[in-house]
Design an enzyme around this catalytic site. Structure first.
Site, PDB file in Angstrom:
ATOM      1  N   GLY A 100       0.859  -1.183   0.000  1.00  0.00           N
ATOM      2  CA  GLY A 100       0.000   0.000   0.000  1.00  0.00           C
ATOM      3  C   GLY A 100       0.887   1.222   0.000  1.00  0.00           C
ATOM      4  O   GLY A 100       2.102   1.114   0.172  1.00  0.00           O
ATOM      5  N   LYS A 123       5.486  11.135  -3.211  1.00  0.00           N
ATOM      6  CA  LYS A 123       6.451  10.159  -2.696  1.00  0.00           C
ATOM      7  C   LYS A 123       7.277  10.899  -1.646  1.00  0.00           C
ATOM      8  O   LYS A 123       7.883  11.932  -1.954  1.00  0.00           O
ATOM      9  CB  LYS A 123       7.339   9.665  -3.842  1.00  0.00           C
ATOM     10  CG  LYS A 123       8.207   8.457  -3.501  1.00  0.00           C
ATOM     11  CD  LYS A 123       8.872   7.921  -4.778  1.00  0.00           C
ATOM     12  CE  LYS A 123       9.696   6.673  -4.533  1.00  0.00           C
ATOM     13  NZ  LYS A 123      10.297   6.168  -5.767  1.00  0.00           N
ATOM     14  N   ASP A 135       9.884   5.285   7.507  1.00  0.00           N
ATOM     15  CA  ASP A 135       9.666   6.648   8.008  1.00  0.00           C
ATOM     16  C   ASP A 135       8.730   7.465   7.119  1.00  0.00           C
ATOM     17  O   ASP A 135       8.423   8.618   7.415  1.00  0.00           O
ATOM     18  CB  ASP A 135      11.014   7.376   8.172  1.00  0.00           C
ATOM     19  CG  ASP A 135      11.823   7.408   6.872  1.00  0.00           C
ATOM     20  OD1 ASP A 135      11.269   7.024   5.809  1.00  0.00           O
ATOM     21  OD2 ASP A 135      12.995   7.815   6.912  1.00  0.00           O
ATOM     22  N   ARG A 189       4.544  13.036  -8.465  1.00  0.00           N
ATOM     23  CA  ARG A 189       4.599  12.345  -9.753  1.00  0.00           C
ATOM     24  C   ARG A 189       3.278  12.550 -10.486  1.00  0.00           C
ATOM     25  O   ARG A 189       2.210  12.469  -9.880  1.00  0.00           O
ATOM     26  CB  ARG A 189       4.800  10.861  -9.441  1.00  0.00           C
ATOM     27  CG  ARG A 189       5.028   9.977 -10.616  1.00  0.00           C
ATOM     28  CD  ARG A 189       4.955   8.528 -10.186  1.00  0.00           C
ATOM     29  NE  ARG A 189       6.080   8.060  -9.416  1.00  0.00           N
ATOM     30  CZ  ARG A 189       5.980   7.177  -8.415  1.00  0.00           C
ATOM     31  NH1 ARG A 189       4.808   6.715  -8.048  1.00  0.00           N
ATOM     32  NH2 ARG A 189       7.053   6.776  -7.771  1.00  0.00           N
ATOM     33  N   ASP A 265       3.548  -4.541  -7.655  1.00  0.00           N
ATOM     34  CA  ASP A 265       3.055  -3.252  -7.139  1.00  0.00           C
ATOM     35  C   ASP A 265       3.687  -2.084  -7.896  1.00  0.00           C
ATOM     36  O   ASP A 265       3.289  -0.937  -7.705  1.00  0.00           O
ATOM     37  CB  ASP A 265       3.322  -3.119  -5.635  1.00  0.00           C
ATOM     38  CG  ASP A 265       4.769  -3.371  -5.270  1.00  0.00           C
ATOM     39  OD1 ASP A 265       5.295  -4.445  -5.614  1.00  0.00           O
ATOM     40  OD2 ASP A 265       5.400  -2.486  -4.665  1.00  0.00           O
ATOM     41  N   ASP A 275       7.875   4.653 -11.056  1.00  0.00           N
ATOM     42  CA  ASP A 275       8.540   4.303  -9.797  1.00  0.00           C
ATOM     43  C   ASP A 275      10.009   3.925 -10.008  1.00  0.00           C
ATOM     44  O   ASP A 275      10.342   2.762 -10.198  1.00  0.00           O
ATOM     45  CB  ASP A 275       7.790   3.174  -9.072  1.00  0.00           C
ATOM     46  CG  ASP A 275       8.029   3.261  -7.576  1.00  0.00           C
ATOM     47  OD1 ASP A 275       8.850   4.103  -7.157  1.00  0.00           O
ATOM     48  OD2 ASP A 275       7.407   2.490  -6.811  1.00  0.00           O
TER      49      ASP A 275
HETATM   50  P1  AMP Z   1       8.944   0.815  -3.522  1.00  0.00           P
HETATM   51  O1  AMP Z   1      10.156  -0.032  -3.358  1.00  0.00           O
HETATM   52  O2  AMP Z   1       9.220   2.303  -3.475  1.00  0.00           O
HETATM   53  O3  AMP Z   1       8.107   0.437  -4.691  1.00  0.00           O
HETATM   54  O4  AMP Z   1       8.063   0.538  -2.209  1.00  0.00           O
HETATM   55  C1  AMP Z   1       7.567  -0.717  -1.841  1.00  0.00           C
HETATM   56  C2  AMP Z   1       6.673  -0.579  -0.644  1.00  0.00           C
HETATM   57  O5  AMP Z   1       7.399  -0.083   0.492  1.00  0.00           O
HETATM   58  C3  AMP Z   1       5.527   0.393  -0.823  1.00  0.00           C
HETATM   59  O6  AMP Z   1       4.438  -0.091  -0.059  1.00  0.00           O
HETATM   60  C4  AMP Z   1       6.076   1.665  -0.244  1.00  0.00           C
HETATM   61  O7  AMP Z   1       5.087   2.567   0.143  1.00  0.00           O
HETATM   62  C5  AMP Z   1       6.868   1.133   0.950  1.00  0.00           C
HETATM   63  N1  AMP Z   1       7.968   2.018   1.348  1.00  0.00           N
HETATM   64  C6  AMP Z   1       9.144   2.199   0.689  1.00  0.00           C
HETATM   65  N2  AMP Z   1       9.922   3.073   1.362  1.00  0.00           N
HETATM   66  C7  AMP Z   1       9.237   3.461   2.436  1.00  0.00           C
HETATM   67  C8  AMP Z   1       9.498   4.352   3.546  1.00  0.00           C
HETATM   68  N3  AMP Z   1      10.650   5.020   3.625  1.00  0.00           N
HETATM   69  N4  AMP Z   1       8.547   4.495   4.481  1.00  0.00           N
HETATM   70  C9  AMP Z   1       7.389   3.829   4.403  1.00  0.00           C
HETATM   71  N5  AMP Z   1       7.081   2.973   3.419  1.00  0.00           N
HETATM   72  C10 AMP Z   1       7.986   2.779   2.444  1.00  0.00           C
HETATM   73 MG    MG Z   2       6.602   1.139  -5.658  1.00  0.00          MG
END
Ligand code: AMP
Ligand code: MG
Length: 485
Positions: A100, A123, A135, A189, A265, A275
């Site tokens: 999510g 983001k 965080d 974005r 995702d 992303d």
């Molecule tokens: P991503 O690798 O950016 O596609 O993120 C994968 C999942 O991890 C998604 O659910 C993001 O919202 C969550 N996520 C990534 N980095 C963070 C962060 N620093 N704090 C909270 N959630 C994160």
């Molecule tokens: Mg992502």
């Protein structure tokens, strides 16, 4: 509180608050999202505004101030609700239901002047119910990298989301993969949609075909509207999604781009690329080039991208099979390879200077080019740029003239294949009318810019920011990318 009731919204002089917002996703109901609040940041320094996107929103860049960007996209004033979207996904092959929007939300959906509906998705805007241990923040380097990737890909002809703005937010973050503490940013974005394969996978996991159908109808209505009136619209939707992803994978491959994290995702239901985390442009043609340091088994390496897209499309059949016959899903997926090869071949041919060639000749030339690039390990982008830079009508005269003024020096083991490549290229040129030469030169120049976002280029741009807070190299780099230099 609805948007219309939000204080200051109607009378706002901020052009971002008076755009044509539509509550397309919000109106589906709260099974698909959670309303969240944005983080409050100690600082707001506008680092990037993508003026190139403003006309599409019906805005004149001159009439939009930096403060307008900060109020809307750094302080998030005047817009509610902010929606953290719910989704699951297959991450490196494992199903993960703890996903999510964990560090972002849907700020709003805007009907742009091209008639399309666009999402503004953040983001790095704070924690949500999906943050797990995170965080909720984005590093400044992460923001810089995504801005650059999206612009570079767009100008290389890849169908991609773009970044509308990036604002430094004054926090110190700790990350395992960056020298820490490191600076923070929030990025907005602009994409076709933030609905992912994983949005459907979650509904399937929850055994809610009713919600899946509602979402599917919504996706077709908004993003495949030409199919809305068709009786077999679900079948046609899946077939078109397959085609869109086959083309996208071909665009990544021709651009020499490795996305790095093709989890479901990160797969948009509109077939748009988005992303950008640990991505990289390939330095040389290495099928196993892997961009993410944590991708231990090279699952998402450069050459796996088409087959991974196909696999993700196959897994998407699970939530869709309640609405589409098995045979139709299989037939849809079976068309992937044909679409992929047609698109890849046409894009590569263009990089070599040709809009079109007879089928056999085109295949021979593209295959030999890829073989040469792989054997010689000449820089992938350098090769095409050198073609563009040194192309001359003389190349028609003799194979020995082809690329003879370039900086391409084949390694000893690759000189035979290089000679064969020059012979073939000469032969093809020689068979064309003289008046095609200018068109080839133009195609080469258009397709192969000098500025390529290789890792050392990004790193040196970042170092100037990290060490001296010097943003000039970053702005220069974006300018070069946007002007296709
Ligand atoms: P991503 O690798 O950016 O596609 O993120 C994968 C999942 O991890 C998604 O659910 C993001 O919202 C969550 N996520 C990534 N980095 C963070 C962060 N620093 N704090 C909270 N959630 C994160
Ligand atoms: Mg992502």
């Amino acid at each position: 509180m609805t948007l219309a009731e939000t204080p200051n919204y109607k009378n706002s002089s901020n052009p971002f608050l008076t755009l044509n917002y539509e509550s397309a996703l919000e109106s589906l109901g709260d099974d698909y999202y959670d309303e969240v609040a944005a983080a409050e940041f100690p600082q707001h320094i506008l680092r990037w505004r993508n003026d190139a996107l403003l006309p599409r929103l019906g805005l004149d860049p001159q009439a939009v101030t930096d403060e307008d960007f900060i109020i809307a996209f750094g302080k998030f004033q005047g817009r509610k609700p902010l929606l953290a979207l719910r989704y699951h996904g297959y991450q490196f092959g494992e199903y993960n239901r703890q996903l999510g929007d964990g560090r972002g939300f849907l700020y709003g959906q805007v009907r742009a002047s091209d008639g399309e509906l666009y999402d503004f998705g953040t983001k790095g805007s704070g924690r949500t119910p999906y943050s797990r241990g995170g965080d909720g923040m984005l590093t400044l380097k992460g923001g810089v990298r995504e801005v650059l990737a999206a612009e570079a890909l767009h100008y290389l002809g890849v169908r991609t989301s773009r970044c509308l703005t990036m604002i430094e937010t004054g926090l110190s973050l700790w990350r395992g993969d960056e020298p820490s503490p490191t600076r923070s940013s929030v990025m907005v974005r602009m994409s076709n949609s933030h609905i992912r394969f994983g949005t459907f996978e979650r509904l399937h996991y929850l055994q809610r075909p009713d919600l899946t159908k509602k979402l599917l109808d919504h996706v077709i209505e908004q993003y495949y509207s030409h199919l809305s009136a068709q009786q077999d619209k679900y079948v046609l939707f899946y077939a078109e999604l397959v085609e869109r992803f086959a083309k996208l994978a071909a665009q990544w491959m021709a651009a020499g781009f490795c996305h790095a994290v093709l989890n479901t995702d990160n797969m948009s239901i509109t077939g748009e690329s988005f992303d950008y985390g640990p991505y990289a442009f390939i330095p040389t043609y290495d099928p196993y080039f892997t961009a993410a340091y944590f991708d231990y088994y090279r699952r998402y390496c450069y050459s796996h991208q088409p087959s991974i897209c196909k696999l993700n499309l196959e897994m998407l059949q699970e939530p869709l099979k309640a609405f589409i016959d098995k045979g139709d899903l299989e037939a849809g997926l079976a068309s992937f390879d044909e679409h992929y090869y047609a698109e890849y071949s046409s894009l590569m041919l263009r990089k070599i200077g040709f809009e079109q060639l007879p089928h056999l000749e085109a295949n021979e030339l593209v295959n030999l080019t890829v073989e040469f690039l792989q054997d010689s390990q000449v820089g992938y982008h350098q090769f095409f740029y050198e073609m563009a830079r040194t192309f001359s009508s003389k190349w028609r005269d003799e194979p020995g003239f082809v690329l003879n003024n370039s900086d391409i020096v084949p390694v000893p083991g690759a000189s035979a294949i290089f000679d064969n490549w020059c012979i073939l290229y000469h032969k093809i040129l020689n068979g064309l009318d003289c008046d095609r030469i200018d068109v080839i030169a133009q195609t080469l120049a258009e397709q192969n810019p000098k500025t390529v976002l290789l890792r050392p280029v990004i790193e040196s741009t970042w170092e100037a920011i990290a060490q001296e807070d010097n943003w000039q190299p970053f702005y220069e780099l974006v300018k070069q990318i946007q002007s296709r230099h």
